[in-house]
Design a protein around this motif. Structure first.
Motif, PDB file in Angstrom:
ATOM      1  N   UNK A 251      -1.621  22.567   8.986  1.00  0.00           N
ATOM      2  CA  UNK A 251      -0.521  21.628   8.804  1.00  0.00           C
ATOM      3  C   UNK A 251      -1.046  20.197   8.649  1.00  0.00           C
ATOM      4  N   UNK A 252      -0.503  19.417   7.704  1.00  0.00           N
ATOM      5  CA  UNK A 252      -0.990  18.034   7.516  1.00  0.00           C
ATOM      6  C   UNK A 252      -0.651  17.136   8.697  1.00  0.00           C
ATOM      7  N   UNK A 253      -1.491  16.135   8.884  1.00  0.00           N
ATOM      8  CA  UNK A 253      -1.248  15.158   9.948  1.00  0.00           C
ATOM      9  C   UNK A 253      -0.356  14.022   9.455  1.00  0.00           C
ATOM     10  N   UNK A 254      -0.292  13.849   8.132  1.00  0.00           N
ATOM     11  CA  UNK A 254       0.543  12.792   7.543  1.00  0.00           C
ATOM     12  C   UNK A 254       0.880  13.196   6.116  1.00  0.00           C
ATOM     13  N   UNK A 255       2.043  12.760   5.647  1.00  0.00           N
ATOM     14  CA  UNK A 255       2.484  13.083   4.283  1.00  0.00           C
ATOM     15  C   UNK A 255       2.790  11.800   3.530  1.00  0.00           C
ATOM     16  N   UNK A 256       2.194  11.662   2.333  1.00  0.00           N
ATOM     17  CA  UNK A 256       2.551  10.604   1.384  1.00  0.00           C
ATOM     18  C   UNK A 256       3.488  11.238   0.367  1.00  0.00           C
ATOM     19  N   UNK A 257       4.728  10.738   0.305  1.00  0.00           N
ATOM     20  CA  UNK A 257       5.788  11.462  -0.405  1.00  0.00           C
ATOM     21  C   UNK A 257       6.456  10.579  -1.457  1.00  0.00           C
ATOM     22  N   UNK A 258       6.393  11.042  -2.705  1.00  0.00           N
ATOM     23  CA  UNK A 258       7.112  10.368  -3.792  1.00  0.00           C
ATOM     24  C   UNK A 258       8.608  10.660  -3.650  1.00  0.00           C
ATOM     25  N   UNK A 259       9.434   9.731  -4.093  1.00  0.00           N
ATOM     26  CA  UNK A 259      10.882   9.933  -3.996  1.00  0.00           C
ATOM     27  C   UNK A 259      11.439  10.553  -5.265  1.00  0.00           C
ATOM     28  N   UNK A 260      11.078   9.981  -6.428  1.00  0.00           N
ATOM     29  CA  UNK A 260      11.683  10.422  -7.684  1.00  0.00           C
ATOM     30  C   UNK A 260      10.932  11.633  -8.235  1.00  0.00           C
TER      31      UNK A 260
ATOM     32  N   UNK B  99       7.829  20.853  11.663  1.00  0.00           N
ATOM     33  CA  UNK B  99       7.342  19.776  10.792  1.00  0.00           C
ATOM     34  C   UNK B  99       7.966  18.417  11.087  1.00  0.00           C
ATOM     35  N   UNK B 100       8.935  18.366  11.994  1.00  0.00           N
ATOM     36  CA  UNK B 100       9.659  17.107  12.178  1.00  0.00           C
ATOM     37  C   UNK B 100       8.797  15.974  12.732  1.00  0.00           C
ATOM     38  N   UNK B 101       7.684  16.329  13.393  1.00  0.00           N
ATOM     39  CA  UNK B 101       6.845  15.279  13.979  1.00  0.00           C
ATOM     40  C   UNK B 101       5.744  14.800  13.037  1.00  0.00           C
ATOM     41  N   UNK B 102       5.679  15.345  11.821  1.00  0.00           N
ATOM     42  CA  UNK B 102       4.677  14.858  10.867  1.00  0.00           C
ATOM     43  C   UNK B 102       5.152  13.524  10.289  1.00  0.00           C
ATOM     44  N   UNK B 103       4.375  12.448  10.447  1.00  0.00           N
ATOM     45  CA  UNK B 103       4.814  11.159   9.879  1.00  0.00           C
ATOM     46  C   UNK B 103       4.817  11.198   8.361  1.00  0.00           C
ATOM     47  N   UNK B 104       5.850  10.609   7.778  1.00  0.00           N
ATOM     48  CA  UNK B 104       6.010  10.587   6.316  1.00  0.00           C
ATOM     49  C   UNK B 104       6.054   9.136   5.850  1.00  0.00           C
ATOM     50  N   UNK B 105       5.215   8.825   4.870  1.00  0.00           N
ATOM     51  CA  UNK B 105       5.237   7.509   4.218  1.00  0.00           C
ATOM     52  C   UNK B 105       5.725   7.712   2.790  1.00  0.00           C
TER      53      UNK B 105
ATOM     54  N   UNK C  87      15.222   5.422   3.102  1.00  0.00           N
ATOM     55  CA  UNK C  87      14.060   6.190   3.512  1.00  0.00           C
ATOM     56  C   UNK C  87      13.757   6.049   4.993  1.00  0.00           C
ATOM     57  N   UNK C  88      13.799   4.819   5.478  1.00  0.00           N
ATOM     58  CA  UNK C  88      13.514   4.586   6.897  1.00  0.00           C
ATOM     59  C   UNK C  88      14.600   5.194   7.774  1.00  0.00           C
ATOM     60  N   UNK C  89      15.841   5.110   7.340  1.00  0.00           N
ATOM     61  CA  UNK C  89      16.931   5.707   8.107  1.00  0.00           C
ATOM     62  C   UNK C  89      16.791   7.219   8.199  1.00  0.00           C
ATOM     63  N   UNK C  90      16.243   7.838   7.157  1.00  0.00           N
ATOM     64  CA  UNK C  90      16.052   9.285   7.179  1.00  0.00           C
ATOM     65  C   UNK C  90      14.927   9.706   8.113  1.00  0.00           C
ATOM     66  N   UNK C  91      14.050   8.763   8.484  1.00  0.00           N
ATOM     67  CA  UNK C  91      12.982   9.091   9.418  1.00  0.00           C
ATOM     68  C   UNK C  91      11.587   8.811   8.920  1.00  0.00           C
ATOM     69  N   UNK C  92      11.447   8.226   7.741  1.00  0.00           N
ATOM     70  CA  UNK C  92      10.120   7.853   7.264  1.00  0.00           C
ATOM     71  C   UNK C  92       9.534   6.766   8.161  1.00  0.00           C
TER      72      UNK C  92
END
Length: 391
Positions: free
Chosen positions: A54-63, A82-88, A102-107
């Protein structure tokens, strides 16, 4: 053993983007410092995030087509794995409204394209540090909670064993009482649970209070260790002088528990009921009991419950000075003591659950003969108004 706060360990970063060039760019930027996994769409990202390694962090495109980054994050957040994996979020959407969504969703962060490599590396590093520290604290808290639960369980077990041992001291002085202390525990608990919603009892009969009553009930006769055998085991009625000595077991019991507390140098909350029960379970509602002749609600609630439990069990048990009464005969005697010997509401509770008492008596019986119905013979040999229950 590795240090859980060693931030030099190579962590895994998942990059999610539907553009191959962006995946190649981010892989080249990150692979010197991190293990890099790549996902070309949201569905594949979710599979990798929930799989092994499992990844320690996720870099996530929106579009992205089919499933945008917002939906990917929603699904990550909905899964306990997966809820505790930080997402940027890493996106060309630069409007402040988009960042807020994005921040409100939990990023944990929001980086706009075109990227600044140094900024990306710094933010990834910082958020991985925060995750490691957060995971360490969570693991420590889990460990500490487990240790506290273990120690609490040990303390409770020690309390139970200590009470049982103390109560057995009194029981061994009178070998015909058998499971008396065990039965009275369950009688008292049954009465307390039934009376818990009652307006007169609700404020005191909390769950913790009922548990303390259950623990404390076996100590009601602890003072009998101080009564001479010639009186305690006498096969017949006590004379007035002997009865005065027998009555002192209430004070002896309370004082023994109080001395134990004094030696510890502190008051033990769960022993409050033990002292009340030991001292006042022979008080009667009309003031004719002992040792103080208390009346009505001046008698502690715990002692009023024990009075019914103790007398019922004495009646159905074979003793050196009497045979066993039947359950029905004992119930009749309890009923007749309503408002004189016993708190009326406690008697009403007993009558409502008397079958529970019968079941407890059978479960912890001293022997079949202890519960045999002998109503007819006992009614003539031991009239109700002359039944003597020692101590």
């Amino acid at each position: 053993m590795s240090n859980p706060l060693d931030f030099t360990e190579k962590h895994t970063v998942l990059v999610v983007d539907d553009t191959p060039d962006n995946l190649s760019l981010m892989s080249g930027l990150l692979r010197a410092a991190y293990k890099v996994k790549l996902a070309p769409n949201g569905e594949r990202a979710l599979q990798i995030a929930a799989g092994e390694g499992r990844p320690d962090l996720i870099l996530l495109d929106i579009m992205m087509p089919e499933m945008d980054g917002y939906e990917v994050l929603r699904r990550l957040q909905a899964d306990g794995a997966t809820r505790d994996i930080p997402v940027i979020f890493l996106t060309a959407m630069s409007a402040s409204e988009d960042e807020k969504i994005g921040l409100d969703l939990g990023a944990v962060d929001y980086i706009t394209k075109p990227i600044n490599p140094a900024i990306v590396l710094a933010r990834v590093h910082n958020h991985l540090q925060l995750k490691v520290a957060r995971d360490f604290l969570r693991d420590q808290n889990t460990y500490l909670e487990a240790e506290v639960a273990k120690r609490t369980e040990e303390v409770i077990a020690i309390q139970d064993v200590t009470i049982r041992a103390m109560a057995s001291l009194a029981e061994t002085r009178d070998n015909e009482t058998g499971n008396h202390i065990r039965r009275t525990q369950f009688y008292v608990k049954a009465l307390a649970l039934h009376l818990q919603p009652h307006p007169r009892f609700a404020s005191e009969l909390t769950e913790s209070a009922i548990e303390s009553l259950f623990k404390s009930a076996p100590l009601h006769d602890i003072g009998k260790v101080g009564i001479p055998d010639r009186i305690l085991l006498k096969p017949g009625r006590l004379d007035p002088d002997e009865f005065e000595i027998m009555k002192t077991h209430t004070t002896l019991g309370r004082d023994a528990i109080a001395r134990a507390e004094a030696e510890l140098g502190r008051t033990i909350p769960f022993l409050r009921y033990a002292k009340e029960i030991a001292y006042a379970h022979q008080e009667k509602w009309d003031g004719s009991g002992y040792p103080e002749g208390l009346v009505g609600d001046d008698i502690p609630m715990s002692a009023r419950l024990m009075a019914v439990a103790d007398v019922y069990d004495a009646l159905i048990s074979k003793r050196v000075y009497k045979p066993a009464f039947s359950h029905d005969k004992a119930s009749d005697i309890i009923r007749e003591g309503r408002g004189s010997h016993f708190d009326p509401d406690v008697v009403d509770a007993f009558l409502s659950i008397h079958e529970t008492f019968r079941q407890i008596a059978a479960r912890y019986s001293d022997g079949e003969e202890a519960l045999i119905a002998e109503t007819e013979r006992l009614a003539s040999d031991y009239p109700t108004d002359h039944v003597e229950i020692k101590g």
